[in-house]
Design a protein around this motif. Structure first.
Motif, PDB file in Angstrom:
ATOM      1  N   VAL A 273       0.838  -1.205   0.000  1.00 17.71           N
ATOM      2  CA  VAL A 273       0.000   0.000   0.000  1.00 17.71           C
ATOM      3  C   VAL A 273       0.869   1.249   0.000  1.00 17.71           C
ATOM      4  N   VAL A 274       1.886   1.263   0.848  1.00 17.42           N
ATOM      5  CA  VAL A 274       2.758   2.437   0.961  1.00 17.42           C
ATOM      6  C   VAL A 274       3.440   2.726  -0.376  1.00 17.42           C
ATOM      7  N   ILE A 275       3.954   1.704  -1.027  1.00 17.52           N
ATOM      8  CA  ILE A 275       4.653   1.884  -2.303  1.00 17.52           C
ATOM      9  C   ILE A 275       3.724   2.473  -3.353  1.00 17.52           C
ATOM     10  N   GLN A 276       2.559   1.883  -3.497  1.00 18.91           N
ATOM     11  CA  GLN A 276       1.619   2.348  -4.526  1.00 18.91           C
ATOM     12  C   GLN A 276       1.179   3.786  -4.265  1.00 18.91           C
ATOM     13  N   GLU A 277       0.839   4.081  -3.013  1.00 14.91           N
ATOM     14  CA  GLU A 277       0.330   5.416  -2.712  1.00 14.91           C
ATOM     15  C   GLU A 277       1.440   6.461  -2.715  1.00 14.91           C
ATOM     16  N   ALA A 278       2.670   6.068  -2.367  1.00 22.60           N
ATOM     17  CA  ALA A 278       3.787   7.013  -2.417  1.00 22.60           C
ATOM     18  C   ALA A 278       4.070   7.428  -3.851  1.00 22.60           C
ATOM     19  N   LEU A 279       4.017   6.474  -4.771  1.00 26.28           N
ATOM     20  CA  LEU A 279       4.229   6.795  -6.186  1.00 26.28           C
ATOM     21  C   LEU A 279       3.155   7.755  -6.685  1.00 26.28           C
ATOM     22  N   THR A 280       1.911   7.507  -6.277  1.00 28.48           N
ATOM     23  CA  THR A 280       0.804   8.378  -6.687  1.00 28.48           C
ATOM     24  C   THR A 280       0.952   9.765  -6.072  1.00 28.48           C
ATOM     25  N   ARG A 281       1.283   9.831  -4.801  1.00 28.17           N
ATOM     26  CA  ARG A 281       1.406  11.132  -4.141  1.00 28.17           C
ATOM     27  C   ARG A 281       2.541  11.954  -4.753  1.00 28.17           C
ATOM     28  N   GLN A 282       3.643  11.286  -5.060  1.00 23.81           N
ATOM     29  CA  GLN A 282       4.777  12.026  -5.643  1.00 23.81           C
ATOM     30  C   GLN A 282       4.398  12.629  -6.994  1.00 23.81           C
ATOM     31  N   ARG A 283       3.665  11.869  -7.790  1.00 20.98           N
ATOM     32  CA  ARG A 283       3.253  12.377  -9.097  1.00 20.98           C
ATOM     33  C   ARG A 283       2.273  13.543  -8.966  1.00 20.98           C
ATOM     34  N   LYS A 284       1.374  13.452  -8.001  1.00 17.97           N
ATOM     35  CA  LYS A 284       0.333  14.468  -7.858  1.00 17.97           C
ATOM     36  C   LYS A 284       0.791  15.682  -7.058  1.00 17.97           C
ATOM     37  N   ASP A 285       1.495  15.432  -5.931  1.00 17.91           N
ATOM     38  CA  ASP A 285       1.778  16.511  -4.989  1.00 17.91           C
ATOM     39  C   ASP A 285       3.254  16.882  -4.880  1.00 17.91           C
ATOM     40  N   GLY A 286       4.137  16.098  -5.493  1.00 18.69           N
ATOM     41  CA  GLY A 286       5.551  16.449  -5.479  1.00 18.69           C
ATOM     42  C   GLY A 286       6.317  15.890  -4.300  1.00 18.69           C
ATOM     43  N   TRP A 287       7.603  16.224  -4.281  1.00 18.46           N
ATOM     44  CA  TRP A 287       8.510  15.638  -3.282  1.00 18.46           C
ATOM     45  C   TRP A 287       8.286  16.184  -1.882  1.00 18.46           C
ATOM     46  N   ASP A 288       7.953  17.445  -1.758  1.00 17.18           N
ATOM     47  CA  ASP A 288       7.810  18.024  -0.418  1.00 17.18           C
ATOM     48  C   ASP A 288       6.668  17.380   0.369  1.00 17.18           C
ATOM     49  N   ALA A 289       5.683  16.841  -0.355  1.00 17.04           N
ATOM     50  CA  ALA A 289       4.575  16.155   0.316  1.00 17.04           C
ATOM     51  C   ALA A 289       4.870  14.673   0.525  1.00 17.04           C
ATOM     52  N   THR A 290       5.795  14.140  -0.254  1.00 19.06           N
ATOM     53  CA  THR A 290       6.047  12.697  -0.223  1.00 19.06           C
ATOM     54  C   THR A 290       7.238  12.316   0.646  1.00 19.06           C
ATOM     55  N   ARG A 291       8.319  13.073   0.513  1.00 20.33           N
ATOM     56  CA  ARG A 291       9.569  12.711   1.189  1.00 20.33           C
ATOM     57  C   ARG A 291       9.420  12.605   2.715  1.00 20.33           C
ATOM     58  N   PRO A 292       8.900  13.634   3.418  1.00 18.37           N
ATOM     59  CA  PRO A 292       8.781  13.501   4.877  1.00 18.37           C
ATOM     60  C   PRO A 292       7.770  12.444   5.300  1.00 18.37           C
ATOM     61  N   ALA A 293       6.700  12.287   4.519  1.00 19.91           N
ATOM     62  CA  ALA A 293       5.697  11.275   4.857  1.00 19.91           C
ATOM     63  C   ALA A 293       6.300   9.873   4.780  1.00 19.91           C
ATOM     64  N   LEU A 294       7.119   9.629   3.755  1.00 14.53           N
ATOM     65  CA  LEU A 294       7.774   8.329   3.619  1.00 14.53           C
ATOM     66  C   LEU A 294       8.765   8.091   4.751  1.00 14.53           C
ATOM     67  N   SER A 295       9.529   9.123   5.078  1.00 12.03           N
ATOM     68  CA  SER A 295      10.523   8.983   6.142  1.00 12.03           C
ATOM     69  C   SER A 295       9.858   8.614   7.462  1.00 12.03           C
ATOM     70  N   ILE A 296       8.752   9.293   7.759  1.00  8.42           N
ATOM     71  CA  ILE A 296       8.043   9.004   9.002  1.00  8.42           C
ATOM     72  C   ILE A 296       7.395   7.631   8.951  1.00  8.42           C
ATOM     73  N   THR A 297       6.836   7.256   7.801  1.00  6.31           N
ATOM     74  CA  THR A 297       6.181   5.950   7.688  1.00  6.31           C
ATOM     75  C   THR A 297       7.158   4.814   7.908  1.00  6.31           C
ATOM     76  N   VAL A 298       8.328   4.909   7.301  1.00  2.84           N
ATOM     77  CA  VAL A 298       9.342   3.871   7.477  1.00  2.84           C
ATOM     78  C   VAL A 298       9.772   3.779   8.931  1.00  2.84           C
ATOM     79  N   ARG A 299       9.754   4.907   9.593  1.00  2.00           N
ATOM     80  CA  ARG A 299      10.180   4.898  10.989  1.00  2.00           C
ATOM     81  C   ARG A 299       9.069   4.475  11.928  1.00  2.00           C
ATOM     82  N   TYR A 300       7.805   4.577  11.513  1.00  2.00           N
ATOM     83  CA  TYR A 300       6.726   4.037  12.334  1.00  2.00           C
ATOM     84  C   TYR A 300       5.475   3.752  11.542  1.00  2.00           C
ATOM     85  N   LEU A 301       4.513   3.055  12.185  1.00  2.00           N
ATOM     86  CA  LEU A 301       3.400   2.424  11.481  1.00  2.00           C
ATOM     87  C   LEU A 301       2.150   2.332  12.344  1.00  2.00           C
TER      88      LEU A 301
END
Length: 565
Positions: A273-301
Motif C-alpha cells: 500500500v505504501v509503495i503504490q500510494e507514495a508513487l501516486t502522491r509524488q506524481r500528484k503533490d511532489g517531493w515536499d509532500a512525499t519525502r517527509p511522509a515516507l521517512s516518518i512511515t518507514v520509521r513508524y506504522l
C-alpha cells in the motif's frame, strides 16, 4: 477476457499444494478482474484467500490489509474476520485480535451449526481465549524486565553507562584527528556517544509535546523531529535503546500521533500500500509532500501497540516497533516483518526513483540508511530462528541477507573516499559495524548448520573464520570484539581443525581485549548477562593449556578439540 472464477480455482489449487506465492499471484489477478460494485461478496472471498496466502508467507501486515478489505466488503464473512484476527495475533496486537475473534464468532450462523461450522466455532473460541490471555500478559509486562541481553532496558547506574564513559574518552580521541585512512584510531566511544546524543535529542523533543487550551479550543503543540532523533540513535547503535523514564512509552506514542498527522504519513496497510500510494502522491503533490511522509512511515506504522495510551488511528514505528517487539516483548518474528517491510519499501521505491536526486528522495534511500536497517533485520532474523522452530528457511534467509550486506558494503567502501577528517562514529555505525554483524550472522549460520549435520567439523571451521572476521570489524574497546572472538573460539574447538598455537592466540586476544572493552561497556546489557565469568573461565583454560605446553604434555601443533574446552 480473463475469467476471475478460473483464476480463483487456479489459486485454490496452488494454495492446496502449498505453493503460496504463486497462489497469491492468481488471487491478485482475480481481484483485478472483478468488479467491486457488482460482485462484492465474491471479491471478499478473493481478498480473504489472498490474506491466507500472505499469512502462510509470514507477511502479516499485508494479510491484515487484505482481511480488513474482505470484512469491509462482506461484514458477515466469519473466515475473513478469523484471518484478520490471526494476522493481528501474529503481530502482537492482541486488543485488536480479541475483537476480531469476537466478530468471527458473531458472524457464524445463529442456531444449529453444520459440522464444519461447529469446528470453526470451537477454533474461534479457543483463539479468543488465547488472545485474551496474551493481552492480559502484555498489559502486565513491565518494560525493562526483559532479559538484559535482549535490548531495551531501564537505565541504571547513571554516570557509568556506556555513553557516559564514552563521553569522557572522546575528547582524547579528538586530539588524534582520526581520518578515513587511519582506522586504528577508531573507537566504540565515537559510536555510542553519537548514538546517545541523537537518541536523547529525540527524547528531549518529545518532552516539549503538550496539550494547550480547553474544550473546542484544545490542541496539541510540540516539535517535530523526535522520531527522527530516536531512530537515528538506534540506527547508529541499537545498544543505545533504553527506557530513560517511566512515561517514555506514553510520550513516544503521543509524539508518533502528532508527527504522523503533521506529515500525513501512511497509517494503514503494509509495504504494498505504501509503495503504490507514495508513487501516486509524488506524481500528484511532489517531493515536499512525499519525502517527509515516507521517512516518518518507514520509521513508524499504524499498529496500535499500546492501546490504553494511544489514539487508535495511529501507532508505533516500523523501526521503533521492531526494536520494542524484539527487545521488550520478545516477539522476534514480528520485528523481522517490520524490518523486512522497511527494506522492501526502500529498495522498491529506489528503483522507481533511481534517476531522482538524493535531495528529492531523502535520507532513507541512502545506502547507509539501508545498511542500518539490514543490520537490525539480521539480528531479528537470528533471534527468530533461535526463538521459534529453528527452520532452515529462516537460517538460509539469514545467510543470504548477511552475504548480500557484506558485498554491498564492500562495493561502497571500494569507492574513492576523501582523506579529510571524517566522523568515525558514522563510518563505523553504518558501514564497519553492519559488516561485522553480517560476518557474525554467517558464523551463526555455519555453527547451527554444523550442529544440525551431526557436528560437521568443516562447517564449524567455517563458522570460526566468520566469527573472527566479525571480531576484527569492531575495535578492541567494543564489547563485541571479545564476544565474537569467544564465539570463534567455541567453533574452533568444535572443528578440531586449528593448531594449539592459533587457539592460544585467540584466547590471548580475548584476554587482552576485555579490559579495554570494559572501559566503556562495563555496565552494558551484555555485561549484565555474566560474560565476565565466561571470559575468566577462558583465561583459566588458556593458562592451563600454556602450562601443558611447558610441561611437554601438549604441542603447539596439536589440533585442538572440544575435549580441551
Amino acid at each position: 477476457m480473463v475469467n476471475p472464477t478460473d483464476l480463483k480455482a487456479q489459486g485454490n489449487a496452488l494454495f492446496g499444494a502449498k505453493i503460496f506465492a504463486e497462489a497469491e499471484k492468481k488471487y491478485t489477478l482475480a481481484i483485478e478482474a472483478t468488479d467491486e460494485a457488482t460482485a462484492s461478496k465474491e471479491l471478499a472471498v478473493l481478498y480473504a484467500n489472498r490474506a491466507a496466502c500472505r499469512l502462510s508467507l509470514k507477511r502479516y501486515m499485508d494479510a491484515d490489509a487484505d482481511a480488513k478489505k474482505a470484512t469491509d466488503l462482506d461484514p458477515t464473512y466469519a473466515k475473513a474476520y478469523a484471518r484478520l484476527a490471526t494476522a493481528q495475533d501474529r503481530m502482537g496486537v492482541f486488543h485488536l485480535s480479541k475483537e476480531s475473534w469476537k466478530h468471527a464468532l458473531d458472524a457464524l450462523p445463529k442456531g444449529e451449526l453444520k459440522p464444519e461450522e461447529q469446528v470453526q466455532k470451537t477454533q474461534y473460541e479457543a483463539s479468543l481465549e488465547a488472545a485474551t490471555a496474551a493481552l492480559i500478559k502484555l498489559q502486565n509486562t513491565v518494560v525493562g524486565d526483559s532479559a538484559p541481553n535482549e535490548g531495551p532496558f531501564v537505565m541504571r547506574g547513571e554516570g557509568r553507562m556506556p555513553w557516559d564513559l564514552a563521553a569522557a574518552i572522546v575528547p582524547r580521541l579528538r586530539t588524534q584527528r582520526p581520518t578515513a585512512t587511519s582506522p586504528e584510531l577508531f573507537s566504540s566511544a565515537w559510536v555510542i556517544k553519537a548514538a546517545y546524543e541523537d537518541f536523547m535529542n529525540g527524547v528531549g523533543l518529545m518532552k516539549q509535546l503538550q496539550v494547550v487550551g480547553q474544550g473546542t479550543h484544545k490542541r496539541v503543540v510540540g516539535m517535530v523531529g523526535a522520531i527522527l532523533g530516536l531512530t537515528n540513535g538506534i540506527m547508529r547503535d541499537s545498544r543505545v535503546m533504553h527506557i530513560p523514564d517511566n512515561d517514555f512509552i506514553s510520550k513516544y506514542n503521543k509524539q508518533v500521533a502528532f508527527e504522523a498527522r503533521g506529515y500525513k504519513a501512511w497509517t494503514e496497510g503494509g509495504p504494498e500500500v505504501v509503495i503504490q500510494e507514495a508513487l501516486t502522491r509524488q506524481r500528484k503533490d511532489g517531493w515536499d509532500a512525499t519525502r517527509p511522509a515516507l521517512s516518518i512511515t518507514v520509521r513508524y506504522l499504524n499498529l496500535e501497540m499500546f492501546p490504553a495510551e494511544f489514539d487508535k488511528s495511529i501507532s508505533s514505528a516500523w523501526i521503533m516497533r521492531g526494536i520494542l517487539d524484539s527487545g521488550v516483548y520478545q516477539r522476534h518474528h514480528v520485528a523481522v516483518e517490520f524490518f523486512r517491510n522497511c527494506l522492501t519499501v526502500i529498495r522498491t521505491l529506489r528503483e522507481h526513483w533511481i534517476l531522482e536526486s538524493k535531495e528529492d528522495r531523502g535520507a532513507i534511500f541512502e545506502k547507509s540508511f539501508e545498511f542500518g536497517v539490514q543490520q537490525l533485520y539480521l539480528e531479528a532474523l537470528m533471534k527468530s530462528y533461535s526463538d521459534e522452530d529453528g527452520s532452515m528457511e529462516v537460517l538460509e534467509d539469514l545467510f543470504k541477507e548477511s552475504d548480500l550486506l557484506i558485498h554491498e558494503i564492500d562495493e561502497v567502501l571500494r569507492q574513492p573516499r576523501s582523506t579529510e577528517p571524517v566522523d568515525p562514529g558514522f563510518v563505523s555505525s553504518f558501514y564497519i559495524y553492519p559488516k561485522g554483524e553480517a560476518y557474525a550472522m554467517k558464523g551463526f549460520y555455519y555453527n547451527k548448520r554444523a550442529m544440525k549435520s551431526g557436528n560437521d567439523q568443516d562447517l564449524f571451521h567455517k563458522s570460526a573464520l566468520e566469527y573472527m572476521s566479525a571480531a576484527k570489524s569492531f575495535p578492541q574497546d567494543d564489547e563485541k570484539h571479545p564476544w565474537y572472538l569467544h564465539a570463534a573460539f567455541g567453533s574452533m574447538m568444535n572443528s578440531h581443525a586449528f593448531p594449539l598455537r592459533e587457539t592460544l592466540d585467540v584466547m590471548k586476544q580475548i584476554r587482552e581485549a576485555v579490559p579495554k572493552a570494559n572501559e566503556i561497556w562495563e555496565r552494558s546489557a551484555l555485561s549484565a548477562c555474566g560474560v565476565m565469568g565466561i571470559y575468566r573461565n577462558t583465561a583459566k583454560k588458556e593458562q592451563q593449556l600454556r602450562d601443558m605446553v611447558v610441561a611437554g604434555k601438549a604441542s603447539l601443533d596439536d589440533r585442538m578439540g572440544i575435549e580441551y574446552h
